[in-house]
Design an enzyme around this catalytic site. Structure first.
Site, PDB file in Angstrom:
ATOM      1  N   LYS A   1       1.441  49.243 -46.776  1.00 15.01           N
ATOM      2  CA  LYS A   1       1.778  49.773 -48.095  1.00 15.01           C
ATOM      3  C   LYS A   1       3.179  50.374 -48.058  1.00 15.01           C
ATOM      4  O   LYS A   1       3.668  50.745 -46.981  1.00 15.01           O
ATOM      5  CB  LYS A   1       0.764  50.842 -48.521  1.00 15.01           C
ATOM      6  CG  LYS A   1       0.711  52.037 -47.585  1.00 15.01           C
ATOM      7  CD  LYS A   1      -0.412  52.975 -47.945  1.00 15.01           C
ATOM      8  CE  LYS A   1      -0.479  54.173 -47.032  1.00 15.01           C
ATOM      9  NZ  LYS A   1       0.693  55.052 -47.051  1.00 15.01           N
TER      10      LYS A   1
ATOM     11  N   ASP B   1       1.906  52.629 -43.196  1.00 17.72           N
ATOM     12  CA  ASP B   1       3.061  52.833 -44.071  1.00 17.72           C
ATOM     13  C   ASP B   1       4.163  51.896 -43.560  1.00 17.72           C
ATOM     14  O   ASP B   1       4.430  51.849 -42.349  1.00 17.72           O
ATOM     15  CB  ASP B   1       3.488  54.303 -43.961  1.00 17.72           C
ATOM     16  CG  ASP B   1       4.114  54.854 -45.233  1.00 17.72           C
ATOM     17  OD1 ASP B   1       3.707  54.448 -46.337  1.00 17.72           O
ATOM     18  OD2 ASP B   1       5.028  55.704 -45.110  1.00 17.72           O
TER      19      ASP B   1
ATOM     20  N   CYS C   1      -1.206  61.012 -48.323  1.00 16.20           N
ATOM     21  CA  CYS C   1      -1.806  59.674 -48.324  1.00 16.20           C
ATOM     22  C   CYS C   1      -3.334  59.712 -48.298  1.00 16.20           C
ATOM     23  O   CYS C   1      -3.987  58.883 -48.935  1.00 16.20           O
ATOM     24  CB  CYS C   1      -1.230  58.835 -47.194  1.00 16.20           C
ATOM     25  SG  CYS C   1       0.530  58.490 -47.484  1.00 16.20           S
TER      26      CYS C   1
ATOM     27  N   HIS D   1       7.842  50.562 -44.746  1.00 17.97           N
ATOM     28  CA  HIS D   1       8.952  50.571 -45.697  1.00 17.97           C
ATOM     29  C   HIS D   1      10.111  49.675 -45.250  1.00 17.97           C
ATOM     30  O   HIS D   1      10.449  49.674 -44.065  1.00 17.97           O
ATOM     31  CB  HIS D   1       9.506  51.991 -45.851  1.00 17.97           C
ATOM     32  CG  HIS D   1       8.523  52.982 -46.376  1.00 17.97           C
ATOM     33  ND1 HIS D   1       7.829  52.804 -47.553  1.00 17.97           N
ATOM     34  CD2 HIS D   1       8.122  54.193 -45.893  1.00 17.97           C
ATOM     35  CE1 HIS D   1       7.056  53.863 -47.765  1.00 17.97           C
ATOM     36  NE2 HIS D   1       7.193  54.709 -46.769  1.00 17.97           N
TER      37      HIS D   1
ATOM     38  N   ASP E   1      -2.657  55.775 -41.820  1.00 19.79           N
ATOM     39  CA  ASP E   1      -1.289  56.009 -41.313  1.00 19.79           C
ATOM     40  C   ASP E   1      -1.199  56.744 -39.975  1.00 19.79           C
ATOM     41  O   ASP E   1      -0.432  57.700 -39.827  1.00 19.79           O
ATOM     42  CB  ASP E   1      -0.468  56.783 -42.362  1.00 19.79           C
ATOM     43  CG  ASP E   1      -0.267  56.005 -43.672  1.00 19.79           C
ATOM     44  OD1 ASP E   1      -0.773  54.882 -43.792  1.00 19.79           O
ATOM     45  OD2 ASP E   1       0.400  56.555 -44.572  1.00 19.79           O
TER      46      ASP E   1
ATOM     47  N   HIS F   1      14.630  52.453 -48.310  1.00 16.34           N
ATOM     48  CA  HIS F   1      13.563  52.661 -49.297  1.00 16.34           C
ATOM     49  C   HIS F   1      13.901  53.824 -50.227  1.00 16.34           C
ATOM     50  O   HIS F   1      14.517  54.815 -49.810  1.00 16.34           O
ATOM     51  CB  HIS F   1      12.242  52.949 -48.572  1.00 16.34           C
ATOM     52  CG  HIS F   1      11.045  52.867 -49.470  1.00 16.34           C
ATOM     53  ND1 HIS F   1      10.389  53.989 -49.917  1.00 16.34           N
ATOM     54  CD2 HIS F   1      10.412  51.809 -50.008  1.00 16.34           C
ATOM     55  CE1 HIS F   1       9.382  53.609 -50.700  1.00 16.34           C
ATOM     56  NE2 HIS F   1       9.374  52.299 -50.770  1.00 16.34           N
TER      57      HIS F   1
ATOM     58  N   HIS G   1      11.310  57.064 -42.414  1.00 17.53           N
ATOM     59  CA  HIS G   1      10.109  56.945 -41.587  1.00 17.53           C
ATOM     60  C   HIS G   1       9.478  55.573 -41.786  1.00 17.53           C
ATOM     61  O   HIS G   1       9.660  54.943 -42.827  1.00 17.53           O
ATOM     62  CB  HIS G   1       9.091  58.035 -41.951  1.00 17.53           C
ATOM     63  CG  HIS G   1       8.566  57.895 -43.358  1.00 17.53           C
ATOM     64  ND1 HIS G   1       9.273  58.345 -44.458  1.00 17.53           N
ATOM     65  CD2 HIS G   1       7.441  57.320 -43.851  1.00 17.53           C
ATOM     66  CE1 HIS G   1       8.583  58.073 -45.560  1.00 17.53           C
ATOM     67  NE2 HIS G   1       7.473  57.448 -45.229  1.00 17.53           N
TER      68      HIS G   1
HETATM   69 ZN   LIG Z   1       6.186  56.480 -46.524  1.00 21.26          ZN
END
Ligand SMILES: [Zn+2]
Length: 213
Positions: A115, A55, A160, A57, A17, A61, A90
């Site tokens: 993800k 990351d 993470c 989204h 990330d 989310h 984010h």
């Molecule tokens: Zn996230």
């Protein structure tokens, strides 16, 4: 104790990330998160195999505080799979905040694993989403490619990176965290909890200087 590691054919560097939103000025800035970028660039050159996570989204989310009336970032709510910390918005798919840092120079990376794209499930780990049941496919990818030892770097150490290292261990890979190639968020004692878990599982934390060229 200063052990040295030489990256071998069966090793992979998992870069977690390194995105604009996790660095200063971003939506969910990890303090000094930008400082890891040159460390990771130098590390990546020592590995034959590099995988990046991103990351990723959808808007609205479930992990975003803004998706829940009356909630603030860092509140915790109960969701179907248990407690979930709420974050500032984010890494929304396709936005500049979700992009990798411009100064991350890992063009050689062999895979980008996205993800967190299921609206109702967050995903800290690169291996399993936060329901602890939905796989991302990474374990199968690493196994199929014969990669057995996973070195982890990135953001954030206590979320993470932590959960990715735990799951790597759980899936039977050797997991080693390169600690000065990570930075932490540290909410609610999360850094201390991470160190406790790593100690109990035998997951080592080493400095970048321990990785030989
Ligand atoms: Zn996230």
């Amino acid at each position: 104790m200063s052990e040295t590691f030489t990256a071998r054919e069966h090793d992979v560097l998992l870069v977690v990330d390194i995105q604009n939103d996790f660095c200063p000025g971003g939506g969910l800035a990890v303090p000094r998160g930008d400082e890891v970028v040159p460390v990771i660039n130098a590390l990546a050159a020592k590995f034959a195999h590099v995988v990046l996570t991103q990351d990723w989204h959808p808007r609205g989310h479930q992990s975003f505080a803004s998706s829940h009336a009356g909630k603030k970032p860092y509140d915790t709510i109960e969701v179907a799979y248990g407690p979930q910390i709420l974050w500032p918005d984010h890494c929304v798919q396709g936005t500049p905040g979700a992009a990798f840092r411009d100064d991350l120079h890992v063009a050689r990376a062999e895979m980008v694993l996205r993800k967190g794209y299921h609206r109702e499930i967050d995903s800290y780990s690169a291996f399993y989403e936060n329901d602890r049941k939905t796989p991302t496919g990474l374990a199968g990818y690493l196994r199929e490619r014969g990669l057995t030892r996973v070195f982890l770097a990135g953001l954030a150490f206590d979320f993470c990176v932590r959960y990715s290292a735990e799951d790597a261990h759980r899936e039977g890979f050797e997991a080693i965290v390169i600690e000065d190639a990570c930075r932490s968020i540290d909410v609610g004692g999360s850094v201390a909890a991470t160190r406790d878990v790593f100690r109990s599982l035998g997951i080592r934390c080493v400095p970048a200087s321990a990785i030989a060229a």
